[in-house]
Structure formats: structure tokens, C-alpha cells
Motif scaffolding. Structure first.
Motif, PDB file in Angstrom:
ATOM      1  N   THR A 132      -8.796  -0.780  -1.602  1.00  0.00           N
ATOM      2  CA  THR A 132      -7.894   0.327  -1.877  1.00  0.00           C
ATOM      3  C   THR A 132      -6.571  -0.183  -2.442  1.00  0.00           C
ATOM      4  O   THR A 132      -6.156  -1.306  -2.133  1.00  0.00           O
ATOM      5  N   ASP A 133      -5.889   0.667  -3.211  1.00  0.00           N
ATOM      6  CA  ASP A 133      -4.561   0.285  -3.715  1.00  0.00           C
ATOM      7  C   ASP A 133      -3.545   0.152  -2.579  1.00  0.00           C
ATOM      8  O   ASP A 133      -2.487  -0.467  -2.751  1.00  0.00           O
ATOM      9  N   GLU A 134      -3.864   0.720  -1.397  1.00  0.00           N
ATOM     10  CA  GLU A 134      -2.895   0.676  -0.284  1.00  0.00           C
ATOM     11  C   GLU A 134      -2.625  -0.739   0.198  1.00  0.00           C
ATOM     12  O   GLU A 134      -1.616  -0.975   0.880  1.00  0.00           O
TER      13      GLU A 134
ATOM     14  N   TYR B 155      -4.497   0.821   8.916  1.00  0.00           N
ATOM     15  CA  TYR B 155      -5.614   1.013   7.978  1.00  0.00           C
ATOM     16  C   TYR B 155      -5.512   0.021   6.831  1.00  0.00           C
ATOM     17  O   TYR B 155      -6.444  -0.738   6.548  1.00  0.00           O
TER      18      TYR B 155
ATOM     19  N   ARG C 132       4.998  10.814   8.296  1.00  0.00           N
ATOM     20  CA  ARG C 132       4.019   9.824   8.777  1.00  0.00           C
ATOM     21  C   ARG C 132       4.771   8.522   9.091  1.00  0.00           C
ATOM     22  O   ARG C 132       5.657   8.127   8.330  1.00  0.00           O
TER      23      ARG C 132
ATOM     24  N   HIS D 262       5.282   5.489   6.360  1.00  0.00           N
ATOM     25  CA  HIS D 262       4.738   6.185   5.179  1.00  0.00           C
ATOM     26  C   HIS D 262       5.079   5.463   3.871  1.00  0.00           C
ATOM     27  O   HIS D 262       6.261   5.297   3.536  1.00  0.00           O
TER      28      HIS D 262
HETATM   29  O1  DAU Z   1      -4.701   5.205  -2.015  1.00  0.00           O
HETATM   30  C1  DAU Z   1      -6.015   5.138  -1.562  1.00  0.00           C
HETATM   31  C2  DAU Z   1      -6.099   5.709  -0.172  1.00  0.00           C
HETATM   32  O2  DAU Z   1      -5.947   7.117  -0.306  1.00  0.00           O
HETATM   33  C3  DAU Z   1      -7.396   5.374   0.548  1.00  0.00           C
HETATM   34  O3  DAU Z   1      -7.456   3.986   0.762  1.00  0.00           O
HETATM   35  C4  DAU Z   1      -7.491   6.099   1.885  1.00  0.00           C
HETATM   36  O4  DAU Z   1      -8.759   5.887   2.472  1.00  0.00           O
HETATM   37  C5  DAU Z   1      -7.310   7.585   1.640  1.00  0.00           C
HETATM   38  O5  DAU Z   1      -7.298   8.264   2.875  1.00  0.00           O
HETATM   39  C6  DAU Z   1      -6.006   7.853   0.885  1.00  0.00           C
HETATM   40  O6  DAU Z   1      -4.864   7.526   1.711  1.00  0.00           O
HETATM   41  P1  DAU Z   1      -3.541   8.446   1.739  1.00  0.00           P
HETATM   42  O7  DAU Z   1      -2.824   8.183   2.989  1.00  0.00           O
HETATM   43  O8  DAU Z   1      -2.789   8.350   0.471  1.00  0.00           O
HETATM   44  O9  DAU Z   1      -4.258   9.905   1.751  1.00  0.00           O
HETATM   45  P2  DAU Z   1      -3.981  11.243   2.603  1.00  0.00           P
HETATM   46  O10 DAU Z   1      -4.851  12.296   2.003  1.00  0.00           O
HETATM   47  O11 DAU Z   1      -4.070  11.012   4.065  1.00  0.00           O
HETATM   48  O12 DAU Z   1      -2.475  11.556   2.252  1.00  0.00           O
HETATM   49  C7  DAU Z   1      -2.043  11.718   0.920  1.00  0.00           C
HETATM   50  C8  DAU Z   1      -0.546  11.987   0.963  1.00  0.00           C
HETATM   51  O13 DAU Z   1      -0.326  13.276   1.528  1.00  0.00           O
HETATM   52  C9  DAU Z   1       0.229  11.015   1.826  1.00  0.00           C
HETATM   53  O14 DAU Z   1       1.498  10.773   1.224  1.00  0.00           O
HETATM   54  C10 DAU Z   1       0.436  11.754   3.133  1.00  0.00           C
HETATM   55  C11 DAU Z   1       0.504  13.207   2.696  1.00  0.00           C
HETATM   56  N1  DAU Z   1      -0.027  14.196   3.663  1.00  0.00           N
HETATM   57  C12 DAU Z   1      -1.283  14.022   4.134  1.00  0.00           C
HETATM   58  C13 DAU Z   1      -1.820  14.926   5.044  1.00  0.00           C
HETATM   59  C14 DAU Z   1      -3.217  14.725   5.586  1.00  0.00           C
HETATM   60  C15 DAU Z   1       0.750  15.288   4.032  1.00  0.00           C
HETATM   61  O15 DAU Z   1       1.891  15.446   3.555  1.00  0.00           O
HETATM   62  N2  DAU Z   1       0.236  16.176   4.923  1.00  0.00           N
HETATM   63  C16 DAU Z   1      -1.021  16.024   5.465  1.00  0.00           C
HETATM   64  O16 DAU Z   1      -1.430  16.876   6.301  1.00  0.00           O
END
Ligand code: DAU
Ligand code: NAD
Length: 351
Positions: free
Chosen positions: A134-136, A159, A288, A291
Motif C-alpha cells: 500500500t502507499d500508506e 496497519y 483519527r 491521521h
Molecule cells: O492508501 C491505501 C489504503 O487505503 C489501504 O492500504 C487501506 O487498506 C485502505 O483501508 C485505505 O486506507 P485509508 O485509511 O486511506 O481509508 P479509509 O477509507 O479508512 O479512510 C479514507 C479517509 O477518510 C481517511 O482520511 C479517513 C477518512 N474517514 C474514514 C472513515 C471510515 C473519515 O473521515 N470518516 C470515516 O468514517
């Protein structure tokens, strides 16, 4: 016939990848090893379940005995390792399972592949181990610049730290044993079958339930979105043409702030489905922990070396994705009928 072990194939990207590969190639056998955790769902693969070129095995990548048996039984040519705990918020709540699955699982898989593929320090022809990273692992960007394959690893969450650890193990098998490996580092995926704990399907699901839309902090964090089939196409190219030992970044230069994503979803659902879905549902909640502010991937290497390019624009991909969730709302209800509400309470109450 090429025999491919796909781990974590009942999840979001893995199931899309299996369907993609079975459409792409006539002469392959795909064995899907998946532990069917909360987000693994065999329903995602219903369209291929009767295909003789597809076999499912329920089990864990941490089970070395099972892995050895499978390598003996199937004599795999290739491994694509998707199996993971993949959600950052869950890693913050419970990091240990991320170490077990993402680090120890990858270690067990590497050892099993080496045992099967290496004869007198030489690898069988045509074998390849692809680690889906992942890019993370690169950490967080400022307002400018992009992640390159040479950007130092700087993970911030349990993670991303577990994924970076796995990457280093995979690299060590190339450096030490010359195992033919590749590592792919993709940006945020979206599309059908994504578990509704992740931003896009969570917001769609909450809109449909008139539940508040929890935006973390100011919502100005940036993610770089790629339609899942474009990721599958890139993995196929890396699997078949990637130079052993190389890392490939994958991304389509589709950066959006989270708040823009949420407003895009509201606007579309309000237009095509439910005019009561408005921006009033947006609730800014506590940020988060740890974050990352911005991700942005430079995909020049995979474009130049392998000729990959993304085919789906964000505007097209996001409407296709929302339409899919509207049409498959029963799937959403079924997959969230387990421990989801408990997780939701835990993660979102009193943030
Ligand atoms: O970048 C690749 C990654 O993308 C993958 O390695 C991970 O497996 C995948 O889960 C994803 O990680 P993120 O943390 O970027 O994805 P997430 O959908 O959890 O969150 C995207 C953004 O949205 C992040 O800045 C947090 C924010 N968010 C997320 C949720 C679930 C919110 O603001 N509210 C929320 O309820
Ligand atoms: P997901 O959470 O939807 O699916 C993970 C799958 O792995 C599930 O089917 C689950 O049952 C299975 N699994 C979990 N533990 C297992 C174990 N011990 N043994 C066997 N199977 C197990 O994840 P996803 O979003 O499809 O991500 C797949 C891979 O891609 C992960 O490695 C992730 O780090 C990586 N990735 C994801 C994204 C993204 O945006 N979703 C982006 C870049 C990379």
C-alpha cells in the motif's frame, strides 16, 4: 496451465482480481485461500464459484502446515498475497491481529513458497511472489510532491507499520534467497464489494440509512483514488512482466479531499435516489489518531516499464460504484449483519 495461489480472495480487491483474471485468461487455475474474517465474503465470488478453474480453500495464511500441503497438492507457479487486516481504524483499536496476519502470515507464505520453489539454490522457472502492499507505507505528504518507489518507508499506524514490515520481509527473500518477488504499492481503491467500514461505502450506506456522515477532523485530508479494476490490471501486469525484485507504485493521480468525496456522494444519491439526503447529515467528529494528511502516488515507473495506465476516470468510477451499492443494497445489509454495529459503536461513539 498456470496455477496461482491468491490469498484473501474473498475480500474487496482479491475478489475483483479473481474475477478479472478468470475473464482475462482461459488456461489458469486460481486457488483462493481465505480465512473468511468479518470482511471476507464468498458471495463476492458467486459468479465464478462453479468455474472449474477456481478452487476455494478456507484457512489462514498463518497456518504453515496448511500452506505446505497446498503447495504440494497444487504446485503453484505464482502467489498473489492480498490476505490482510486492512482497516486503519481497527488497527488503532486492536493492533495485534494486524501483526499476526500481515507480518507473520506473509512470513509463513514466503517460507512455504521458498520450500516449494527453490531447488539447490535455484528457483523453478516462471515462479513469482507478488506482495500487495500500500502507499500508506510511505507515511504522509505535505501539500506538494508524490510518493516514489524510492521514498523512505515511514508508516504511522499499526496497519501501515505491519504492511511495511511485510514489505521488508518480502524484499529480504529477494536479497537473501533471490526469490522472484514484486511488491506493489497502490493508492486508495474504490468500487464494488468494498466493506462498508471504508470511507466511500460507509458514506453511501449511511446516506441510505439517513445516518450521520462522520467526517474525521476538518475533512481536508487528501487520498488518491483508483478504481479497483485498474488496480487488478496493474497487478496482472506486474505478476507477468514485473522485473524480479522491483517495487511498483500504482495510482491514477486522482487526489480528492475527504469532504469533497462525501459531498459528491450526497449530491449523486440525492439526485438519483433520495432527495432527503443532504449535507446536513455531515458531522465533523474527532480526528483519527496519527491521521496521515495526504497520500499521492507517482505511477511513472509502472507506466514506463509495463505500459500500465488507468482506464476509469473518477467521475465515471464513483457513479458506477454508487449505482452498484444502490443495486446491491441487500449485500450491504448481509455483510454488515455480523459484528459491524459493535465495531461502529466502538469506533464512532464519543469520538
Ligand atoms: O492508501 C491505501 C489504503 O487505503 C489501504 O492500504 C487501506 O487498506 C485502505 O483501508 C485505505 O486506507 P485509508 O485509511 O486511506 O481509508 P479509509 O477509507 O479508512 O479512510 C479514507 C479517509 O477518510 C481517511 O482520511 C479517513 C477518512 N474517514 C474514514 C472513515 C471510515 C473519515 O473521515 N470518516 C470515516 O468514517
Ligand atoms: P479486505 O479487508 O476487503 O479483504 C481482506 C481479505 O483477507 C478478506 O477476505 C479476509 O477474510 C482475508 N483474510 C484476513 N485474514 C486472513 C488470514 N489470516 N488468512 C487468509 N485470509 C485472511 O481488504 P482489501 O481492501 O481487499 O485489501 C486487500 C489487500 O490490498 C490488503 O493487503 C491491503 O493492504 C491492500 N491494499 C488495499 C487498498 C485499499 O484501498 N483497499 C489499497 C492498497 C493496498
Amino acid at each position: 496451465m498456470e496455477k496461482i495461489l491468491v490469498t484473501g480472495g474473498a475480500g474487496f480487491i482479491g475478489s475483483n482480481f479473481i474475477i478479472y483474471m478468470l475473464k482475462q485468461y482461459e488456461n489458469i487455475l486460481i486457488v483462493n485461500l481465505d480465512a473468511l474474517t468479518y470482511c471476507g465474503n464468498l458471495e463476492n465470488l458467486s459468479e465464478v464459484e462453479d468455474d472449474p478453474r477456481y478452487h476455494f480453500v478456507k484457512g489462514s495464511v498463518t497456518d504453515s502446515v496448511l500452506l505446505e500441503q497446498l503447495f504440494i497438492e497444487y504446485e503453484f507457479d505464482k502467489v498473489v498475497n492480498f490476505a490482510a487486516e486492512s482497516h486503519v481504524d481497527r488497527a488503532i483499536l486492536n493492533p495485534n491481529i494486524f501483526i499476526e496476519t500481515n507480518v507473520l502470515g506473509t512470513a509463513a507464505l514466503l517460507a512455504a513458497a521458498r520450500q516449494s520453489w527453490e531447488k539447490d539454490s535455484v528457483y523453478l522457472p516462471g515462479v513469482k511472489f507478488v506482495q500487495i502492499s500500500t502507499d500508506e507505507v510511505y507515511g504522509s505528504l505535505g501539500a506538494t510532491g508524490f510518493f516514489l518507489e524510492t521514498t523512505p518507508l515511514d508508516p504511522h499506524s499499526p496497519y501501515s507499520a505491519s504492511k511495511a514490515s511485510a514489505d521488508l520481509l518480502v524484499k529480504s527473500y529477494f536479497d537473501t534467497y533471490q526469490m522472484p518477488i514484486n511488491i506493489t504499492r497502490c493508492s486508495n481503491n474504490y468500487g464494488p464489494y468494498q466493506f462498508p467500514e471504508k470511507l466511500i461505502p460507509l458514506m453511501i450506506n449511511n446516506c441510505l440509512n439517513h445516518r450521520s456522515l462522520p467526517v474525521y477532523g476538518d475533512g481536508l485530508q487528501v487520498r488518491d483514488w483508483l478504481y479497483v479494476t485498474d488496480h487488478c490490471k496493474a497487478i496482472d501486469m506486474v505478476l507477468n512482466e514485473g522485473i524480479p525484485g522491483e517495487v511498483y507504485n500504482i495510482g491514477g493521480h486522482n487526489e480528492r479531499t475527504n469532504i469533497v468525496i462525501v459531498k459528491t456522494i450526497i449530491e449523486y444519491i440525492s439526485k438519483v435516489k433520495d432527495s432527503e439526503v443532504t449535507e446536513q447529515l455531515i458531522t465533523h467528529v474527532g480526528d483519527r489518531k496519527g491521521h496521515d494528511r495526504r497520500y499521492g502516488v507517482d505511477p511513472t515507473k509502472i507506466k514506463d516499464a509495463l505500459g500500465w495506465f488507468p482506464e476509469t476516470s473518477f467521475d465515471d468510477g464513483i457513479t458506477r460504484t454508487i449505482d452498484w451499492y444502490l443495486e446491491n443494497y441487500d449485500w450491504v445489509k448481509r455483510i454488515t449483519s455480523g459484528e459491524y454495529e459493535q465495531y461502529y459503536e466502538h469506533n464512532y461513539t464519543n469520538r
